[in-house]
Design an enzyme around this catalytic site. Sequence first.
Site, short mmCIF file in Angstrom:
data_model
loop_
_atom_site.label_atom_id
_atom_site.label_comp_id
_atom_site.label_asym_id
_atom_site.label_seq_id
_atom_site.Cartn_x
_atom_site.Cartn_y
_atom_site.Cartn_z
N GLN A 84 0.84 -1.20 0.00
CA GLN A 84 0.00 0.00 0.00
C GLN A 84 0.88 1.25 0.00
O GLN A 84 0.37 2.35 -0.06
CB GLN A 84 -0.87 0.02 1.26
CG GLN A 84 -1.83 -1.14 1.35
CD GLN A 84 -2.50 -1.20 2.72
OE1 GLN A 84 -3.61 -0.75 2.91
NE2 GLN A 84 -1.79 -1.76 3.69
N ASN A 85 2.18 1.04 0.10
CA ASN A 85 3.09 2.18 0.21
C ASN A 85 3.39 2.75 -1.17
O ASN A 85 3.47 2.04 -2.16
CB ASN A 85 4.39 1.77 0.90
CG ASN A 85 4.14 1.28 2.31
OD1 ASN A 85 3.08 1.56 2.88
ND2 ASN A 85 5.07 0.55 2.88
N ASP B 263 6.12 4.76 -1.48
CA ASP B 263 7.46 5.33 -1.31
C ASP B 263 8.56 4.64 -2.11
O ASP B 263 9.69 5.12 -2.15
CB ASP B 263 7.83 5.38 0.18
CG ASP B 263 7.78 4.01 0.87
OD1 ASP B 263 7.91 2.97 0.18
OD2 ASP B 263 7.62 3.97 2.11
N HIS C 146 -1.49 1.50 -4.23
CA HIS C 146 -1.86 2.91 -4.11
C HIS C 146 -1.00 3.83 -4.99
O HIS C 146 -0.94 5.03 -4.75
CB HIS C 146 -1.77 3.35 -2.65
CG HIS C 146 -2.84 2.72 -1.79
ND1 HIS C 146 -2.84 2.76 -0.43
CD2 HIS C 146 -3.95 2.03 -2.14
CE1 HIS C 146 -3.91 2.11 0.04
NE2 HIS C 146 -4.58 1.65 -0.98
N CYS D 123 2.68 18.56 -18.44
CA CYS D 123 3.00 17.57 -19.46
C CYS D 123 3.75 18.23 -20.62
O CYS D 123 3.32 19.28 -21.12
CB CYS D 123 1.70 16.92 -19.97
SG CYS D 123 1.96 15.80 -21.35
N ASN E 150 3.43 -6.92 13.28
CA ASN E 150 3.01 -5.57 13.68
C ASN E 150 3.18 -5.46 15.19
O ASN E 150 2.69 -6.33 15.92
CB ASN E 150 1.53 -5.34 13.29
CG ASN E 150 1.12 -3.88 13.35
OD1 ASN E 150 1.52 -3.16 14.26
ND2 ASN E 150 0.32 -3.46 12.39
N GLU F 217 1.70 -3.70 17.16
CA GLU F 217 0.40 -3.50 17.82
C GLU F 217 -0.68 -4.31 17.14
O GLU F 217 -0.75 -4.34 15.90
CB GLU F 217 0.01 -2.03 17.76
CG GLU F 217 0.83 -1.16 18.69
CD GLU F 217 0.56 0.32 18.46
OE1 GLU F 217 -0.60 0.67 18.16
OE2 GLU F 217 1.53 1.09 18.54
N1 APR Z 1 6.95 -2.66 12.06
C1 APR Z 1 5.74 -3.16 11.73
N2 APR Z 1 4.58 -2.46 11.87
C2 APR Z 1 4.67 -1.22 12.36
C3 APR Z 1 5.90 -0.62 12.72
C4 APR Z 1 7.07 -1.41 12.56
N3 APR Z 1 8.28 -0.94 12.87
N4 APR Z 1 5.65 0.63 13.17
C5 APR Z 1 4.32 0.82 13.09
N5 APR Z 1 3.71 -0.28 12.61
C6 APR Z 1 2.29 -0.50 12.34
C7 APR Z 1 1.32 0.26 13.23
O1 APR Z 1 1.07 -0.47 14.43
C8 APR Z 1 0.08 0.34 12.34
O2 APR Z 1 -0.75 -0.80 12.54
O3 APR Z 1 2.03 -0.01 11.05
C9 APR Z 1 0.64 0.29 10.91
C10 APR Z 1 0.51 1.57 10.11
O4 APR Z 1 -0.86 1.82 9.89
P1 APR Z 1 -1.35 3.04 8.98
O5 APR Z 1 -0.57 4.28 9.33
O6 APR Z 1 -2.82 3.09 9.05
O7 APR Z 1 -0.85 2.65 7.51
P2 APR Z 1 -1.50 1.73 6.41
O8 APR Z 1 -2.23 0.59 6.99
O9 APR Z 1 -0.43 1.46 5.41
O10 APR Z 1 -2.53 2.73 5.76
C11 APR Z 1 -3.21 2.32 4.60
O11 APR Z 1 -4.15 4.49 4.22
O12 APR Z 1 -3.90 6.82 4.18
C12 APR Z 1 -3.93 5.66 3.43
O13 APR Z 1 -3.04 5.41 1.30
C13 APR Z 1 -2.66 5.46 2.66
O14 APR Z 1 -1.56 3.41 2.06
C14 APR Z 1 -2.15 4.13 3.13
C15 APR Z 1 -3.40 3.45 3.63
#
Ligand code: APR
Length: 232
Positions: A95-96, A98, A113, A139, A205, A207
Site C-alpha cells: 500500500q506504500n 514510497d 496505491h 505535461c 506488527n 500492535e
Molecule cells: N513494524 C511493523 N509495523 C509497524 C511498525 C514497525 N516498525 N511501526 C508501526 N507499525 C504498524 C502500526 O502499528 C500500524 O498498525 O504499522 C501500521 C501503520 O498503519 P497506517 O498508518 O494506518 O498505515 P496503512 O495501513 O499502510 O494505511 C493504509 O491508508 O492513508 C492511506 O493510502 C494510505 O496506504 C495508506 C493506507
Amino acid sequence: MEKIDPRKYGHIVFFTGAGMSAESGVPTYRGRGGVWSHYRWEEFACQEAFDGDPEKVLKFHELRRAAVLACQPHAGHAAIAALEKRHPRVTVVTQNIDGMHQRAGSVQVIELHGSLWRVRCQQDGVAEDIGEKYRSYRCASCGNWLRPDIVWFGDMLDQGVMAAAVAAIRSCDLFVSIGTSGVVYPAAGFPSFAKGNGARCLEINPEANEMSSLYDEALRAPAGEVLPELFS
Ligand code: APR
C-alpha cells in the site's frame, strides 16, 4: 517464533503498509506523528484538492518525495528482496507509495496505491519521474498539469493492479502482512483470499488491530527486527 523455511512454500506474498517503512523514518499515516495528524488530506490528497490548486498539491508531494529520499530501506526490506533472489516465487503487494521495496532490490512489487515516483497526464498517460523535485508540473506534450500517480482519498483502485494483487494472494501458500492497520479497503479482505488457498497467514506488527484476529499467528515486533530473523 521459529524461522520460516521458505522451501516449504511455493508462493510467498508479503503485504505491506506504512509500518513497513516506519523504521526507515518514513512517517505512517495514522496515529501519533502520522501524516494525517499534521496535514488535512482534504487539502492535499484528493482529486478535488488537485483540481482546486494543483501547484499546492504538487508542492506537498515534493515534500513527501524529499522526506522519502532522505530515508533508506532497512534490514526488513533487504530480507524480502534477498528472499526473492533465492526463491522461485515471492511477490510484494504494497500500500506504500514510497518505492522502498524497489530501492532495496525487490522486483515483483504490486503497488496498490500508486507511486510518488510517477506522474500521469489525463491525455498522455503515466510517466516515471524520480527525484526530489518533479521534472515538470506540466505535461511536455499537451501542457496539462501532471497529477501524482497515487490513489488518493476518494479514488478508485486501478482495477488491473487490484486484479494482479488478488491473483497473487489467492495463489500464495504463505501470506505475511507487515505494518498495516488493515482498515483501508481492500486490505481487510486479503487474509481470507489467502486462506481460501489454504495459506498460512502471519501478521508482523508491534500492535494488534481490529483485523488481527484474521491471522493465524502474530509477531508483535518491528518489521526490521523480525524479517531478517525469520527468513535468514
Ligand atoms: N513494524 C511493523 N509495523 C509497524 C511498525 C514497525 N516498525 N511501526 C508501526 N507499525 C504498524 C502500526 O502499528 C500500524 O498498525 O504499522 C501500521 C501503520 O498503519 P497506517 O498508518 O494506518 O498505515 P496503512 O495501513 O499502510 O494505511 C493504509 O491508508 O492513508 C492511506 O493510502 C494510505 O496506504 C495508506 C493506507
